[in-house]
Design an enzyme around this catalytic site. Structure first.
Site, PDB file in Angstrom:
ATOM      1  N   GLY A   1       0.831  -1.192   0.000  1.00  0.00           N
ATOM      2  CA  GLY A   1       0.000   0.000   0.000  1.00  0.00           C
ATOM      3  C   GLY A   1       0.866   1.242   0.000  1.00  0.00           C
ATOM      4  O   GLY A   1       1.995   1.225  -0.484  1.00  0.00           O
ATOM      5  N   CYS A   2       0.364   2.294   0.555  1.00  0.00           N
ATOM      6  CA  CYS A   2       1.080   3.558   0.598  1.00  0.00           C
ATOM      7  C   CYS A   2       2.373   3.410   1.392  1.00  0.00           C
ATOM      8  O   CYS A   2       2.364   2.882   2.509  1.00  0.00           O
ATOM      9  CB  CYS A   2       0.204   4.633   1.236  1.00  0.00           C
ATOM     10  SG  CYS A   2       1.022   6.222   1.405  1.00  0.00           S
TER      11      CYS A   2
END
Length: 177
Positions: free
Chosen positions: A13-14
């Site tokens: 993810g981020c």
């Protein structure tokens, strides 16, 4: 990097989320946000976010294997993101947010595959984490480095990053710096 340090490269993810957690892990001596796994040289954040580069947002960790094992690094990884959602983490959608382990040695590949297999018994859905050889590392722009510490009250940090850091602190109190 010191002579004894090893490198782990992870996408979940981020990169702000992973970076924030791993900065607090005892034995992790360095964390950088960046990009890996795509086909475009020297990508920018905007290009990666557009989804056309093939790169994932990743963190590059330097760690001291005398203090923390690669297996333990991966156990933290599988606790702080959802490895069952293809090309997504929460509201972050796109191949740049895929779950990925980029191994740097045959030993890391073996451990990664063992941990992925073990995690299949923990999660209710199939694990979609890709396990692939590390390719060229591209460091993200300076403003992405240490982002959570610099912007803890920014909306995304307060509502997405902070809960992951809190979960890590509760689950792995014995691993805190």
């Amino acid at each position: 990097m010191t002579n004894q340090a090893e490198v782990a490269i992870l996408g979940g993810g981020c990169f702000w989320c992973l970076e924030a957690v791993y900065l607090e892990v005892r034995g992790v001596t360095g964390v950088e946000s960046g990009y890996m796994g795509g086909h475009q040289a020297d990508p920018t954040y905007e290009q990666v976010c557009a989804g056309s580069t093939g790169h994932a947002e990743v963190v590059r960790l330097e760690f001291d294997p005398a203090q923390i094992s690669y297996r333990d690094i991966l156990e933290v990884f599988f606790t702080i993101h959802d490895p069952t959602t293809l090309n997504r983490q929460g509201n972050d959608v796109g191949t740049q947010y895929r779950s990925a382990i980029f191994f740097t040695s045959p030993q890391q590949e073996a451990v990664a595959r063992q941990v992925v297999a073990a995690m299949a018994n923990v999660w209710d859905a199939p694990i979609v984490t890709e396990v692939t050889p590390a390719t060229t590392w591209y460091k993200a722009e300076a403003y992405h480095q240490d982002y959570f510490r610099q912007h803890p009250l920014q909306g995304y940090c307060a509502f997405v990053v902070a809960p992951k850091v809190s979960k890590f602190r509760k689950t792995f109190a014995n691993r805190l710096k």
